[in-house]
Design a protein around this motif. Structure first.
Motif, mmCIF file in Angstrom:
data_model
loop_
_atom_site.group_PDB
_atom_site.id
_atom_site.type_symbol
_atom_site.label_atom_id
_atom_site.label_comp_id
_atom_site.label_asym_id
_atom_site.label_seq_id
_atom_site.Cartn_x
_atom_site.Cartn_y
_atom_site.Cartn_z
ATOM 1 N N GLY A 219 -55.525 80.013 140.780
ATOM 2 C CA GLY A 219 -55.895 79.884 142.527
ATOM 3 C C GLY A 219 -56.069 78.365 142.685
ATOM 4 O O GLY A 219 -56.841 78.128 143.919
ATOM 5 N N LEU A 220 -55.496 77.249 142.020
ATOM 6 C CA LEU A 220 -55.250 75.898 142.723
ATOM 7 C C LEU A 220 -55.343 76.372 144.025
ATOM 8 O O LEU A 220 -53.447 76.656 144.199
ATOM 9 C CB LEU A 220 -54.612 75.459 141.710
ATOM 10 C CG LEU A 220 -55.168 74.160 141.074
ATOM 11 C CD1 LEU A 220 -56.119 74.211 140.605
ATOM 12 C CD2 LEU A 220 -53.609 73.181 140.251
ATOM 13 N N THR A 221 -55.348 74.794 145.053
ATOM 14 C CA THR A 221 -55.699 74.671 146.432
ATOM 15 C C THR A 221 -56.556 72.937 146.839
ATOM 16 O O THR A 221 -57.549 72.897 146.000
ATOM 17 C CB THR A 221 -56.065 75.677 147.238
ATOM 18 O OG1 THR A 221 -56.112 77.134 147.053
ATOM 19 C CG2 THR A 221 -56.419 75.868 149.068
ATOM 20 N N LYS A 222 -55.186 73.005 147.423
ATOM 21 C CA LYS A 222 -56.207 71.450 147.363
ATOM 22 C C LYS A 222 -55.479 71.223 149.197
ATOM 23 O O LYS A 222 -54.758 71.464 149.421
ATOM 24 C CB LYS A 222 -55.259 70.436 147.053
ATOM 25 C CG LYS A 222 -55.277 69.131 147.316
ATOM 26 C CD LYS A 222 -56.746 68.701 147.311
ATOM 27 C CE LYS A 222 -57.001 67.231 147.817
ATOM 28 N NZ LYS A 222 -58.411 66.986 147.618
ATOM 29 N N LYS A 223 -56.878 71.281 150.348
ATOM 30 C CA LYS A 223 -56.543 71.085 151.708
ATOM 31 C C LYS A 223 -57.136 69.459 151.815
ATOM 32 O O LYS A 223 -58.313 68.724 151.581
ATOM 33 C CB LYS A 223 -57.268 71.867 152.279
ATOM 34 C CG LYS A 223 -56.663 73.198 151.655
ATOM 35 C CD LYS A 223 -57.351 74.348 152.982
ATOM 36 C CE LYS A 223 -57.254 75.736 152.645
ATOM 37 N NZ LYS A 223 -57.538 76.711 153.309
#
Length: 314
Positions: free
Chosen positions: A10-14
């Motif tokens: 679930g790697l996420t970058k915002k």
């Protein structure tokens, strides 16, 4: 026993309201070379920077050889060797002294024997006592790999590792990676050079606009014995007669393209190749050659990314 050198969940970058990487998950098996593919700006380097802890994650987990990066940060990082972009060294020092400098900074105890074994492993023993400023780009890359694996990591991460290498250097580098994988190291490689990745990787993931859109083994991609259509060229004694014979005996609306007096091309699946050959022989057409265009990673990449874009436009 943990079978994975790397697990990403679930790697996420915002950044503000913009999502750079969106819920990416994949595993890299031990002894496997895993490719991270995508166009420029797709988010590949951002994913790598999050894995090695250079930038913060908005969400998701990174587990390196069983160590959760959030829980056991130091232990997880000790399992990673990485080259992000071009490796940098002290040019006025020899390759050996550069490695000694890194050895002193390492949190792991690295013996002199291990140092010498690593130098031999990357085949730099003939040049390790030369100043790095005299090294070719290929030699610098090998020194970079030596530095990255000197502390015996379980995971090697490489971001665009063949940039600037000539064809012989790329092949040499590819052989080194395979040797490392055969020794049990998990390798994650990011690149946009699809032809090289096809030769290098066991499996690959495609990242497009920050999303993971597909994971597949290279064997599945290039396997001829599947249901995907491919272009097949038949060489006969008379392509016009062959076309007429097939038109009278097939009921599926087979479309042929006559290339010249002796060759025609058909877009068919794997099983149909033998069926067409059989029909031609039964019609007294001499078949001299059948050649099929093997599917490439580039074909698969374009097929998947174009399909994803078509879906997003609906």
């Amino acid at each position: 026993m943990n079978d994975y050198g790397l697990t990403v969940q679930g790697l996420t970058k915002k950044i503000g309201s913009k999502t750079i990487v969106n819920d990416v998950s994949f595993d890299v098996k031990k002894g496997e070379i895993f490719g991270l593919l995508g166009p420029n700006g797709a988010g590949k380097t951002t994913i790598i920077r999050m894995i090695v802890g250079l930038i913060n994650r908005t969400a998701g987990k990174v587990i390196v050889n069983g160590h959760d990066l959030d829980v056991h940060f130091t232990e997880a990082l000790n399992e990673i060797g990485a080259i992000v972009e071009n490796p940098e060294f002290y040019g006025y020092m020899t390759g050996y002294k550069n490695l000694i400098h890194y050895k002193r900074m390492s949190q792991k105890d690295i013996t002199d024997e291990k140092l010498q074994d690593t130098i031999k492993l990357v085949k730099l023993d003939h040049a390790v006592n030369q100043k790095v400023k005299t090294y070719s780009l290929g030699m610098r890359q090998r020194l970079g790999v030596a530095q990255a694996i000197l502390h015996t990591p379980s995971l090697l991460i490489l971001d665009e590792p063949t940039n600037g290498l000539d064809p012989s250097g790329i092949r040499e580098f590819r052989d080194h990676l395979r040797m490392l994988a055969n020794n049990g190291i998990s390798v994650l490689v990011s690149s946009h050079l699809l032809s090289e990745m096809q030769l290098m990787c066991d499996r690959f993931a495609i990242i497009d606009k920050g999303k993971l859109i597909h994971i597949e083994s290279m064997q599945e991609t290039t396997n001829m014995e599947n249901d995907l259509l491919r272009e097949v060229t038949f060489t006969t004694n008379n392509s016009e007669s062959a076309s007429l014979a097939l038109a009278s005996k097939t009921k599926t609306g087979l479309t042929l393209e006559i290339l010249n007096d002796t060759q025609f091309k058909a877009t068919i699946d794997y099983q149909s190749i033998s069926e067409i050959n059989k029909l031609l022989v039964q019609s007294d057409i001499h078949v001299y050659e059948i050649s099929s265009v093997k599917k490439t990673l580039e074909d698969r990449f374009m097929e998947l990314t174009n399909s994803e874009r078509e879906v997003s436009l609906r």
